[in-house]
Scaffold this motif. Structure first.
Motif, mmCIF file in Angstrom:
data_model
loop_
_atom_site.group_PDB
_atom_site.id
_atom_site.type_symbol
_atom_site.label_atom_id
_atom_site.label_comp_id
_atom_site.label_asym_id
_atom_site.label_seq_id
_atom_site.Cartn_x
_atom_site.Cartn_y
_atom_site.Cartn_z
ATOM 1 N N VAL A 112 14.894 0.416 -45.383
ATOM 2 C CA VAL A 112 14.845 1.352 -45.833
ATOM 3 C C VAL A 112 15.196 2.359 -44.936
ATOM 4 N N ASN A 113 15.854 3.595 -45.387
ATOM 5 C CA ASN A 113 15.916 4.354 -44.757
ATOM 6 C C ASN A 113 14.660 4.974 -45.115
ATOM 7 N N VAL A 114 13.909 5.607 -44.140
ATOM 8 C CA VAL A 114 12.935 7.078 -44.440
ATOM 9 C C VAL A 114 12.784 7.863 -43.510
ATOM 10 N N SER A 115 13.530 8.979 -44.405
ATOM 11 C CA SER A 115 13.361 10.381 -44.116
ATOM 12 C C SER A 115 11.747 10.946 -44.563
ATOM 13 N N LEU A 130 4.019 0.883 -48.460
ATOM 14 C CA LEU A 130 5.305 0.546 -47.268
ATOM 15 C C LEU A 130 6.926 -0.427 -47.955
ATOM 16 N N PRO A 131 7.498 -0.076 -47.549
ATOM 17 C CA PRO A 131 8.417 -0.894 -47.721
ATOM 18 C C PRO A 131 8.337 -2.354 -47.476
ATOM 19 N N CYS A 138 11.698 -0.884 -42.846
ATOM 20 C CA CYS A 138 12.340 0.794 -42.840
ATOM 21 C C CYS A 138 13.086 0.905 -41.289
ATOM 22 N N ARG A 139 13.809 1.978 -41.274
ATOM 23 C CA ARG A 139 14.673 2.512 -40.633
ATOM 24 C C ARG A 139 13.911 3.527 -40.153
ATOM 25 N N MET A 140 13.963 4.361 -39.462
ATOM 26 C CA MET A 140 13.043 5.506 -39.360
ATOM 27 C C MET A 140 14.324 6.593 -39.066
ATOM 28 N N GLN A 141 14.454 7.661 -40.117
ATOM 29 C CA GLN A 141 15.567 9.082 -40.230
ATOM 30 C C GLN A 141 15.083 10.343 -40.276
ATOM 31 N N SER A 148 10.588 7.649 -33.754
ATOM 32 C CA SER A 148 11.390 8.567 -33.687
ATOM 33 C C SER A 148 12.202 7.595 -34.595
ATOM 34 N N GLU A 149 13.425 8.838 -34.720
ATOM 35 C CA GLU A 149 14.892 8.005 -35.228
ATOM 36 C C GLU A 149 15.299 7.119 -34.975
ATOM 37 N N GLY A 150 16.131 6.676 -35.493
ATOM 38 C CA GLY A 150 17.120 4.957 -35.680
ATOM 39 C C GLY A 150 16.144 4.293 -35.264
ATOM 40 N N GLN A 151 14.523 4.086 -35.155
ATOM 41 C CA GLN A 151 13.682 2.719 -34.652
ATOM 42 C C GLN A 151 13.548 1.941 -36.411
ATOM 43 N N LEU A 152 13.687 0.520 -36.116
ATOM 44 C CA LEU A 152 13.941 -0.694 -37.217
ATOM 45 C C LEU A 152 12.118 -0.988 -36.744
ATOM 46 N N ILE A 153 11.414 -0.700 -38.308
ATOM 47 C CA ILE A 153 10.358 -1.178 -38.581
ATOM 48 C C ILE A 153 10.407 -2.519 -39.381
#
Length: 295
Positions: free
Chosen positions: A9-12, A41-42, A46-49, A81-86
């Motif tokens: 999931v893209n997390v913004s 939590l997804p 999640c990928r940070m946006q 930060s933006e773009g990192q995959l968790i």
């Protein structure tokens, strides 16, 4: 797409507000998490946006950031930060903490003019978890309480600006912690990590006038191919991605916080003309500079 990434999931900030509508927030720019254990939590990761700072106050958690396994426990702070995959996170039953998630526009507005930001980016990319002393933890918790008080004061006309000031103070505190850690860190850095650090500092100093990877490679006395391979191996991003990130964020800040014309911004950032800047900005942001400024 790899099977393990299909449920990411893209997390913004906007997405977090939809999942947790009861959390305190302002627009799609900032959201506070004062009870981390309550946040779902997804399932697939999640990928940070957005930029995400969390201070763990009790318990522990394990997870993977860009394929590297991490562990967080009480008195640890994590910067994502933006773009990192968790992915692959597991939380203990008593895990809890406080945090703030903010859009990159809001973040860069808040820290506009703050020097040596490469320290924070390097920290977030290569060492996302850092342990705090009790006094450092208490300072950040006090800032967290201030943020809650300001964000809930909906009658205050300038509450968003006040939050920006508090965020700026937090960034200074975290940057100081990183600086002190770097001064006392006796761990021997690999050649790749050293090159990456030097590259980021060069970008921070020169992105307004220089966007060629070959130029940065020349300053570092290595080939462009070797620089690209090294930066990608350390940070999971290409050199062009880092350069473009600095340039587009600077354009965003100038569009939002100055009365400079787009032509003047193009000249300031060494674009051939206004048209070149417009094409560059739309390619990386998805809208024209005029549309962004109106928004």
């Amino acid at each position: 797409m790899p099977e393990e990434y299909k449920n990411v999931v893209n997390v913004s900030v906007r997405q977090a507000k939809e999942v947790c509508p009861t959390l305190h927030s302002i627009d799609d720019d900032i959201i506070l998490l004062h009870n981390f254990s309550e946040v779902p939590l997804p399932v697939g990761g999640c990928r940070m946006q957005s930029l995400f700072l969390v201070l763990c106050t009790r318990g522990h958690a394990t997870y993977t950031v860009d394929t590297r396994e991490q562990r967080m426990q009480a008195n640890d702070i994590i910067v994502l930060s933006e773009g990192q995959l968790i992915t692959d996170y597991e939380l203990s039953d008593d895990c809890d903490g406080v945090g703030v998630m903010m859009s990159y526009d809001f973040f860069h507005d808040a820290i506009s003019g703050v020097h040596e930001m490469s320290r924070l980016f390097l920290f977030a990319k290569t060492s996302p978890v850092f342990h705090l002393t009790d006094s450092q933890r208490d300072v950040l918790l006090e800032y967290s309480q201030q943020m809650v008080r300001k964000i809930t004061d909906t009658e205050h006309h300038f509450r968003k600006q006040l939050l920006g000031s508090i965020i700026r103070s937090i960034i200074y505190e975290v940057s100081n912690i990183i600086y002190q850690s770097q001064q006392t860190d006796t761990t021997r850095k690999t050649r790749a990590e050293t090159i990456f650090t030097k590259f980021i500092r060069l970008v921070e100093q020169n992105f307004r006038s220089e966007r060629r990877v070959s130029w940065y490679a020349q300053q570092l006395c290595i080939t462009p191919k070797y620089l690209s391979e090294t930066v990608k191996a350390v940070s999971k991003r290409r050199p062009n991605d880092w350069i473009d990130n600095y340039v587009t964020m600077e354009i965003r800040v100038m569009l939002r916080n100055s009365t400079m014309s787009i032509k003047e911004i193009a000249q300031e950032l060494n674009f051939a003309n206004q048209s070149f800047l417009g094409k560059y900005f739309k390619e990386h942001v998805g809208m024209s500079p005029k549309e962004y400024r109106k928004q």
